[in-house]
Enzyme design. Structure first.
Site, PDB file in Angstrom:
ATOM      1  CB  CYS A 121     -20.755  -8.768 -18.900  1.00  0.00           C
ATOM      2  SG  CYS A 121     -21.734 -10.076 -17.922  1.00  0.00           S
ATOM      3  N   GLY A 126       0.767  -1.276  -0.082  1.00  0.00           N
ATOM      4  CA  GLY A 126      -0.119   0.187  -0.117  1.00  0.00           C
ATOM      5  C   GLY A 126       0.778   1.128   0.039  1.00  0.00           C
ATOM      6  CB  CYS A 148     -25.264  -9.670 -18.186  1.00  0.00           C
ATOM      7  SG  CYS A 148     -24.552  -9.602 -19.657  1.00  0.00           S
ATOM      8  CB  CYS A 186     -24.135 -14.122 -20.367  1.00  0.00           C
ATOM      9  SG  CYS A 186     -23.553 -13.116 -18.733  1.00  0.00           S
ATOM     10  CB  CYS A 198     -20.086 -11.498 -21.093  1.00  0.00           C
ATOM     11  SG  CYS A 198     -21.715 -11.275 -21.821  1.00  0.00           S
TER      12      CYS A 198
END
Lengths: 296, 189, 363
Positions: free
Chosen positions: A264, A31, A239, A242, A270
């Protein structure tokens, strides 16, 4: 085929060593933003030069590279970066998340969980999570060294008092290993929980000259308050292609009468679901041929 | 110039260094895992793993401390020819190479500053054996726990207590390497 | 019916082909040569060399041609090329006192040893379009020539320094840090700031300098001296044990004489600002000297009045046009994932707010 005019993976060896040392320090201090002497690349600053330098320092000829922008492999900048490494680093390329050993991304984390054998490289525009609260680098560096993040919490709390919730939808700040507040790059907050991953995550900010890292299985907590816990939710639609209910969606305007559909953003995810037989409400509409000439 | 100085560098520097770096990156990102790393051969007593680490990461911008266990003319000449890294005292070193006893005490090295914790030394520790047993490791890079035969435990606990300051370690033996960043919490196995 | 956008690769190739065609323009018109650009657009070439941090007039001319005259794009091409070049070593500091000056003026003295040399300047031209230039094939009348004065032209500030009227700058033997090889780190020192200004965008540095003149950190500059000309570039060759000349470069140097400072312990003295660029870029060199001087406030014990030109972070982080234009233009890239997340947020916040209003109305 490599272009013989340039070194393997484009960068000269001394530059790669410098970047590699920065990556190792980034891994050692999760970080924390390690300064590095970013080079001018043959693509503009702001277009992924940090990610490209990190990838160039990591890639071996045995790697299989995937490049996504907005979750998609065929967005123009992703295509451009993928071509660059095909030409300079002899790597195989793929659009399949599961086949890639190195994935360079802009603005998304793939939906499919990453594995221990993968590295995810993020392109980062502004690596400093405190920058929009404090423009001075001298000051923000001091805040990180003192672990003084009150300003960030005040900002988030002001959101709650004004809007009833934290009004940050992307680049939602996280705290890494209980120490550094980190910018996850402009991924939607929906992706934040995926940052606790089996894969190594590396972040490159070229113009701002910073590299940072989240090692596998590192604790990554999205900042929140007890009475306002972090909420990674997204729009409640499946979606249209899909039928996935749990993936991040792009909203596509389909006509000028308010028609829209949701698909997606992760194109490989997808396509994989559709290949496996999943369907959505618009799956059976037959696609028209695409006129690529008109796009130039 | 002796051939020993000229020999033993990476055969294909860009590609060999890329493989070596990935092994080191993997080792540091997943403390307790042991990776193969080779390509360079340095004069004794330097292991191929340590030699490969040095040629992969050191150059004229990285002062290097050579601990007494490894401080001989042939190795110094090899390092100078292969990397150009200037030799330095422990406190000024970006990298250090030697056995655990020879590198001690850890207080001799730069552990970074609160503003720049990255400005700290990385120690390449040559060990007589490297295996995934012994001290118990936890922290970033480790799903639940890992093990590594560390030369001791106290020194690494003291190093962890300074986080985010502190030193980072690579352990080398033969053609193998393991990593231990300052973020790892170490307990007796 | 929905079709996902595909075919990015072909679109890119086609765009590149079209760009190449546009670059050439009408093929009935003769193509420009690199030599023509180098000789006839020399100030454009100089600017690209200065901001590209690479002294090579032919490559700068090529970059201008390739960039279709877009100067920042040309600077970018030169920078991207420069960064791939191996470093053989550093030259010795150039001696501008030994410059073969084409131009050398001082605003602080009416006359001085070596004289005022105007050189090829726009300064006193009347800015009237010269329609004669539109008719090609006219050769310019020859400029009268005088015998070159081979004596070195002393720096104007040296005269002031003889009387201790201007601060002497400490001579450092340390090699300055290289902005292009090390990350920027604050606070900076003066050599680093000067590097950043020298390769900074001319427009940006000009505006910063202008802002100091208009009161945002005023420092009362006089152009002590402005000179342009060729200097020898020398390099120490360790095997030889001495420096040899490896080439020549045209540079522009400006030294400003600024407001004096003084204290109980130090008598009042003038202070300096300094500008140096590759090529003939005098607007840039003067601007650089003003901004350099403005950023020296802490070292000279002045107040920080909060002026933009005094803020080294502000100036150094925003002076580079390759960084700035890259980041600015990246907002052309798709951002629809982030936009979508904002869209969802604002819809939800609006829905909550509207529900709240209805609730209030009902009560």
């Amino acid at each position: 085929m490599t272009d013989q005019a340039y070194n393997f993976a484009y960068l000269d060896e001394q530059t790669k060593r410098m970047i590699r040392r920065a990556i190792l320090k980034g891994v050692a201090v999760p970080g924390y933003q390690v300064p590095f002497a970013s080079r001018e690349m043959p693509m503009p600053y702001g277009w992924g030069t940090g990610g490209v330098q990190v990838s160039a320092a990591c890639l071996t000829p045995d790697d299989t590279l995937k490049v996504i922008d907005q979750g998609a492999d065929d967005t123009t900048n992703a295509v451009s970066i993928r071509k660059f490494f095909e030409k300079t680093a002899e790597v195989a390329v793929t659009e399949k998340t599961s086949e890639a050993s190195v994935i360079q991304t802009r603005h998304r984390i793939p939906e499919e969980p990453l594995t221990e054998d993968q590295i995810l490289v993020y392109q980062v525009p502004i690596p400093e999570p405190l920058r929009f609260l404090e423009p001075s680098e001298v000051e923000t560096r001091k805040m990180h060294s003192l672990e003084e993040y009150g300003l960030m919490y005040v900002k988030l709390y002001e959101d709650i008092s004004r809007h009833g919730e934290i009004a940050t939808a992307y680049a939602y700040p996280v705290k890494v290993e209980d120490r550094y507040v980190m910018d996850p790059s402009p991924i939607p907050k929906f992706d934040n929980p995926k940052m606790e991953s089996a894969a190594l995550q590396l972040f490159g900010a070229g113009r701002e000259q910073r590299i940072y890292a989240v090692p596998p299985y590192t604790k990554v907590v999205s900042l929140d308050f007890e009475d306002h816990p972090f909420d990674p939710s997204k729009a409640p639609h499946p979606c249209a292609l899909c039928g996935a209910e749990d993936s991040y969606l792009d909203e596509v305007i389909t006509d000028d009468r308010g028609g829209r559909m949701f698909v997606c953003s992760d194109t490989d995810f997808c396509a994989g679901r559709r290949a496996a037989g999943f369907t959505g409400e618009m799956t059976n509409t037959r696609p028209a041929p695409v006129d690529t000439e008109a796009m130039a | 110039m002796q051939t020993a100085v000229l020999d033993g560098g990476l055969v294909d520097p860009a590609r060999d260094a890329a493989f070596a770096f990935r092994a080191a990156l993997d080792a540091l990102s997943r403390p307790g895992t042991i990776r193969q790393i080779d390509g360079a051969e340095a004069p004794a007593p330097c292991s191929p793993a340590a030699a490969t680490m040095i040629v992969t990461l050191c150059d004229p911008t990285t002062p290097l401390y050579v601990a007494p266990s490894h401080d001989n003319e042939a190795l110094r000449e090899w390092i100078t020819f292969q990397t150009g890294a200037p030799f330095a005292a422990a406190i000024d070193a970006v990298f250090a190479i030697g056995t655990w006893d020879a590198l001690a005490p850890l207080g001799a090295y730069a552990g970074g500053t609160p503003a720049y914790p990255d400005r700290s030394a990385t120690l390449i520790v040559e060990v007589p054996v490297l295996e995934a047993k012994g001290a118990v490791l936890a922290g970033p890079g480790i799903e639940t726990k890992a093990q590594l035969n560390l030369p001791e435990v106290d020194a690494f606990q003291a190093n962890r207590a300074q986080f985010p300051l502190g030193l980072d370690f690579f352990f080398t033996y033969g053609n193998r390497v393991a990593g231990l960043p300052r973020s790892t919490r170490v307990t007796e196995g | 019916m929905y079709v996902a956008v595909k075919g990015g690769e072909r679109a890119i190739d086609n765009a590149h082909a079209w760009l190449a065609e546009e670059r050439r323009g009408d093929t009935d018109i003769a193509e420009m040569s690199i030599a023509q650009i180098r000789e006839q657009l020399a100030l454009a070439v100089d600017r690209v060399m200065a901001e590209g941090s690479l002294y090579d007039p032919d490559l700068a001319a090529l970059a201008i041609k390739q960039a279709r005259g877009d100067m920042i794009e040309a600077v970018f091409l030169i920078r991207a090329y420069r960064t791939t070049l191996p470093r053989f070593g550093a030259s010795a500091p150039i001696d501008t006192g030994a410059m073969a000056c084409d131009r050398r003026i001082s605003a602080t003295f009416k006359d001085l040893p070596g004289g005022q040399v105007l050189g090829p300047t726009f300064d006193y031209t009347h800015r009237l379009l010269d329609f004669a230039l539109a008719a090609e094939g006219l050769e310019p009348s020859e400029a009268p020539e005088a015998a070159a004065d081979m004596a070195d032209l002393p720096h104007v500030t040296d005269f002031l320094a003889q009387e201790d009227l201007i601060q002497r700058e400490p001579e450092g033997s340390d090699t300055p840090r290289d902005l292009t090889r090390e990350p920027l780190d604050f606070p900076t020192d003066r050599p680093l700031r000067l590097q950043a200004l020298s390769r900074g965008d001319e427009g940006f540095v000009l505006s910063m300098a202008y802002s100091t003149q208009r009161g945002y950190g005023r420092n009362h500059p006089f152009v002590g001296e402005l000179r342009t000309g060729k200097v020898a570039v020398e390099m120490d060759i360790p095997e030889l044990g001495f420096a040899i000349e490896i080439g020549e470069a045209v540079v522009t140097e400006c030294e400003t004489v600024n407001q004096f400072t003084g204290s109980k312990t130090e008598p009042p003295q003038f202070t300096r600002g300094y500008g140096l660029t590759f090529g003939h870029c005098e607007r840039k060199a003067i601007s650089m000297a003003l901004v350099d001087r403005a950023m020296r406030w802490a070292e000279l014990g002045e107040d920080n009045v909060g002026a933009p030109a005094q803020d080294e972070e502000f100036v150094l982080y925003h002076a580079d046009n390759v960084q700035a234009s890259g980041f600015l233009e990246h907002i052309k890239l798709p951002h629809y994932v982030d936009f979508q997340s904002e869209l969802e947020l604002i819809r939800r916040l609006r829905a909550d707010a509207m529900a709240g209003q209805h609730q209030e109305a009902a009560e």
